[in-house]
Design an enzyme around this catalytic site. Structure first.
Site, PDB file in Angstrom:
ATOM      1  N   LYS A   1       2.614   1.902  -0.022  1.00  0.00           N
ATOM      2  CA  LYS A   1       1.373   1.443  -0.658  1.00  0.00           C
ATOM      3  C   LYS A   1       0.093   1.999  -0.029  1.00  0.00           C
ATOM      4  O   LYS A   1      -0.977   1.413  -0.143  1.00  0.00           O
ATOM      5  CB  LYS A   1       1.294  -0.100  -0.713  1.00  0.00           C
ATOM      6  CG  LYS A   1       2.513  -0.793  -1.222  1.00  0.00           C
ATOM      7  CD  LYS A   1       3.198  -0.085  -2.352  1.00  0.00           C
ATOM      8  CE  LYS A   1       2.487  -0.118  -3.664  1.00  0.00           C
ATOM      9  NZ  LYS A   1       3.211   0.755  -4.650  1.00  0.00           N
ATOM     10  N   SER A   2       0.236   3.144   0.623  1.00  0.00           N
ATOM     11  CA  SER A   2      -0.927   3.729   1.301  1.00  0.00           C
ATOM     12  C   SER A   2      -1.523   4.919   0.567  1.00  0.00           C
ATOM     13  O   SER A   2      -2.468   5.537   1.053  1.00  0.00           O
ATOM     14  CB  SER A   2      -0.519   4.160   2.713  1.00  0.00           C
ATOM     15  OG  SER A   2       0.014   3.059   3.403  1.00  0.00           O
ATOM     16  N   GLY A   3      -0.935   5.271  -0.586  1.00  0.00           N
ATOM     17  CA  GLY A   3      -1.458   6.416  -1.328  1.00  0.00           C
ATOM     18  C   GLY A   3      -0.472   7.569  -1.417  1.00  0.00           C
ATOM     19  O   GLY A   3      -0.857   8.714  -1.654  1.00  0.00           O
TER      20      GLY A   3
ATOM     21  N   THR B   1       1.789   8.338  -3.728  1.00  0.00           N
ATOM     22  CA  THR B   1       1.864   8.977  -5.045  1.00  0.00           C
ATOM     23  C   THR B   1       0.624   9.829  -5.289  1.00  0.00           C
ATOM     24  O   THR B   1       0.705  10.927  -5.848  1.00  0.00           O
ATOM     25  CB  THR B   1       1.977   7.880  -6.130  1.00  0.00           C
ATOM     26  OG1 THR B   1       2.897   6.898  -5.671  1.00  0.00           O
ATOM     27  CG2 THR B   1       2.420   8.441  -7.455  1.00  0.00           C
TER      28      THR B   1
ATOM     29  N   HIS C   1       8.986   7.162   3.981  1.00  0.00           N
ATOM     30  CA  HIS C   1       8.251   5.994   4.484  1.00  0.00           C
ATOM     31  C   HIS C   1       8.771   5.624   5.877  1.00  0.00           C
ATOM     32  O   HIS C   1       8.433   4.564   6.396  1.00  0.00           O
ATOM     33  CB  HIS C   1       8.474   4.790   3.576  1.00  0.00           C
ATOM     34  CG  HIS C   1       7.803   4.879   2.238  1.00  0.00           C
ATOM     35  ND1 HIS C   1       6.509   5.309   2.083  1.00  0.00           N
ATOM     36  CD2 HIS C   1       8.242   4.539   1.001  1.00  0.00           C
ATOM     37  CE1 HIS C   1       6.196   5.244   0.786  1.00  0.00           C
ATOM     38  NE2 HIS C   1       7.228   4.797   0.118  1.00  0.00           N
TER      39      HIS C   1
ATOM     40  N   ARG D   1      -3.637   3.705   5.192  1.00  0.00           N
ATOM     41  CA  ARG D   1      -4.597   2.871   4.452  1.00  0.00           C
ATOM     42  C   ARG D   1      -4.779   1.567   5.225  1.00  0.00           C
ATOM     43  O   ARG D   1      -3.831   1.111   5.894  1.00  0.00           O
ATOM     44  CB  ARG D   1      -4.023   2.595   3.059  1.00  0.00           C
ATOM     45  CG  ARG D   1      -4.934   1.848   2.116  1.00  0.00           C
ATOM     46  CD  ARG D   1      -4.194   1.549   0.810  1.00  0.00           C
ATOM     47  NE  ARG D   1      -5.086   1.099  -0.227  1.00  0.00           N
ATOM     48  CZ  ARG D   1      -4.694   0.672  -1.428  1.00  0.00           C
ATOM     49  NH1 ARG D   1      -3.403   0.664  -1.726  1.00  0.00           N
ATOM     50  NH2 ARG D   1      -5.564   0.270  -2.321  1.00  0.00           N
TER      51      ARG D   1
ATOM     52  N   SER E   1      -1.450  -4.777  -1.889  1.00  0.00           N
ATOM     53  CA  SER E   1      -0.775  -3.849  -2.792  1.00  0.00           C
ATOM     54  C   SER E   1       0.746  -4.030  -2.698  1.00  0.00           C
ATOM     55  O   SER E   1       1.467  -4.020  -3.709  1.00  0.00           O
ATOM     56  CB  SER E   1      -1.177  -2.417  -2.439  1.00  0.00           C
ATOM     57  OG  SER E   1      -0.565  -1.495  -3.297  1.00  0.00           O
TER      58      SER E   1
ATOM     59  N   PHE F   1       3.628  -5.035  -5.421  1.00  0.00           N
ATOM     60  CA  PHE F   1       4.720  -4.078  -5.600  1.00  0.00           C
ATOM     61  C   PHE F   1       6.082  -4.758  -5.399  1.00  0.00           C
ATOM     62  O   PHE F   1       7.035  -4.496  -6.143  1.00  0.00           O
ATOM     63  CB  PHE F   1       4.535  -2.913  -4.630  1.00  0.00           C
ATOM     64  CG  PHE F   1       5.473  -1.766  -4.878  1.00  0.00           C
ATOM     65  CD1 PHE F   1       5.582  -1.191  -6.136  1.00  0.00           C
ATOM     66  CD2 PHE F   1       6.248  -1.253  -3.847  1.00  0.00           C
ATOM     67  CE1 PHE F   1       6.455  -0.122  -6.371  1.00  0.00           C
ATOM     68  CE2 PHE F   1       7.118  -0.187  -4.067  1.00  0.00           C
ATOM     69  CZ  PHE F   1       7.216   0.378  -5.330  1.00  0.00           C
TER      70      PHE F   1
ATOM     71  N   TYR G   1      -6.697   6.863   3.258  1.00  0.00           N
ATOM     72  CA  TYR G   1      -6.909   6.514   1.855  1.00  0.00           C
ATOM     73  C   TYR G   1      -8.402   6.285   1.591  1.00  0.00           C
ATOM     74  O   TYR G   1      -8.952   6.745   0.583  1.00  0.00           O
ATOM     75  CB  TYR G   1      -6.099   5.246   1.538  1.00  0.00           C
ATOM     76  CG  TYR G   1      -6.191   4.737   0.116  1.00  0.00           C
ATOM     77  CD1 TYR G   1      -5.208   5.054  -0.821  1.00  0.00           C
ATOM     78  CD2 TYR G   1      -7.242   3.910  -0.294  1.00  0.00           C
ATOM     79  CE1 TYR G   1      -5.271   4.576  -2.122  1.00  0.00           C
ATOM     80  CE2 TYR G   1      -7.320   3.428  -1.591  1.00  0.00           C
ATOM     81  CZ  TYR G   1      -6.343   3.768  -2.506  1.00  0.00           C
ATOM     82  OH  TYR G   1      -6.415   3.289  -3.793  1.00  0.00           O
TER      83      TYR G   1
ATOM     84  N   GLY H   1      -6.247   0.685  -7.468  1.00  0.00           N
ATOM     85  CA  GLY H   1      -6.682   1.938  -6.847  1.00  0.00           C
ATOM     86  C   GLY H   1      -8.072   1.879  -6.234  1.00  0.00           C
ATOM     87  O   GLY H   1      -8.842   2.828  -6.359  1.00  0.00           O
TER      88      GLY H   1
END
Ligand code: A3P
Length: 273
Positions: free
Chosen positions: A48-50, A52, A86, A108, A116, A120, A171, A237
């Site tokens: 969840k830190s960016g 993608t 990860h 992030r 986030s 998720f 991030y 985002g």
């Protein structure tokens, strides 16, 4: 249709002190012996830190901003391979270090990651049940979530950055000035792209464009695995969304604990921009 309880919402499995998905734990010997190639580019993040976002940027950089070509090439897996992980630094397959691969680490701020991750967990059924936000926050703070402690993860990779070819990216910096960060990435990758191409990359990697793009918004994953009506993968985002989630008491407890856990580290985050 019934869910398959044998594969969904299973408890995490301890691998050398780090809670991982059962599916990774079962294949651990294969993970450990993964043969990295010297020209592999590793993208490493705490979830969840960016991941993608930066993966899309790197994909676009390697394809000169051509979004169509990215999809075609992905199918053929042309080198250099972009490998995502990860894993905390101590669990990274040793071949990445031996081959001195270039690595991009994306970090992030903890509070936005926790929020986030909470959403998720609920939408992606590979995770155990999230519980309430209060319960989840506790799990996050004690590292009892998939891939373990955020604190150890970000510090572990930070400490390695001077000894290996690691580009440590934030991030929040990407949100503030994506063009500048992309230019820094290009330098790290020793790539020279025209201003026009950089602008194309900026466009294709913007939140709104990625949210509409089926190859980046995870909507092609079956509903059973990821339920976007619970929470979309491309959720908000933004930086500072934690303010909509944390109570004052949670914030105060979190900050006190954060100070202890991050004590002695030179690593600094911005929790809003
Ligand atoms: P939020 O849940 O806060 O919205 P990862 O890819 O590591 O799983 O990270 C997912 C997070 O990155 C989500 O955060 C998602 O919305 C955000 N994200 C994905 N693409 C983004 C983009 N182009 N710009 C900003 N944030 C993005």
């Amino acid at each position: 249709m019934d869910e398959k309880p044998d594969i969904y919402r299973r408890e995490l499995v301890d691998v050398q002190g780090v809670p991982l998905f059962w599916s990774i734990a079962e294949e651990w010997s294969q993970v450990e012996s993964f043969e990295a190639r010297p020209d592999d580019l590793l993208i490493s993040t705490y979830p969840k830190s960016g991941t993608t976002w930066v993966s899309e940027i790197l994909d676009l950089i390697y394809n000169n901003g051509d979004a169509e070509k990215c999809i075609e090439l992905l199918k053929k897996m042309q080198p250099p391979r972009l490998v995502k992980t990860h894993l905390p630094v101590q669990l990274l397959p040793s071949s990445f270090w031996k081959n001195n691969c270039k690595m991009v680490y994306v970090a992030r701020n903890a509070k936005d990651v926790a929020v986030s991750y909470y959403y998720f967990y609920q939408m992606a059924k590979i995770h155990p049940e999230a519980g309430t936000w209060e319960e989840f926050l506790d799990k996050f703070m004690t590292g009892k979530v998939a891939f373990g402690s955020w604190y150890d993860h970000v510090k572990g990779w930070w400490e390695k950055r001077n000894d290996y070819r690691i580009f440590y990216l934030f991030y929040e910096d990407m949100k503030e000035d994506p063009k500048h960060e992309i230019q820094k990435l290009l330098q790290f990758l020793e790539k020279d792209l025209s201003e026009e191409t950089v602008d194309k990359i900026l466009y294709h990697s913007s939140f709104n464009v990625m949210k509409q793009n089926p190859s980046t918004n995870y909507t092609t994953v079956p509903d059973f695995d990821m339920n976007h009506s619970v929470s979309p993968f491309m959720r908000k985002g933004i930086s500072g969304d934690w303010k909509n989630q944390f109570t004052v008491a949670q914030y105060e407890r979190f900050e006190k604990d954060y100070e202890k856990k991050m004590k002695g580290s030179t690593l600094r985050f911005r929790s809003e921009i």
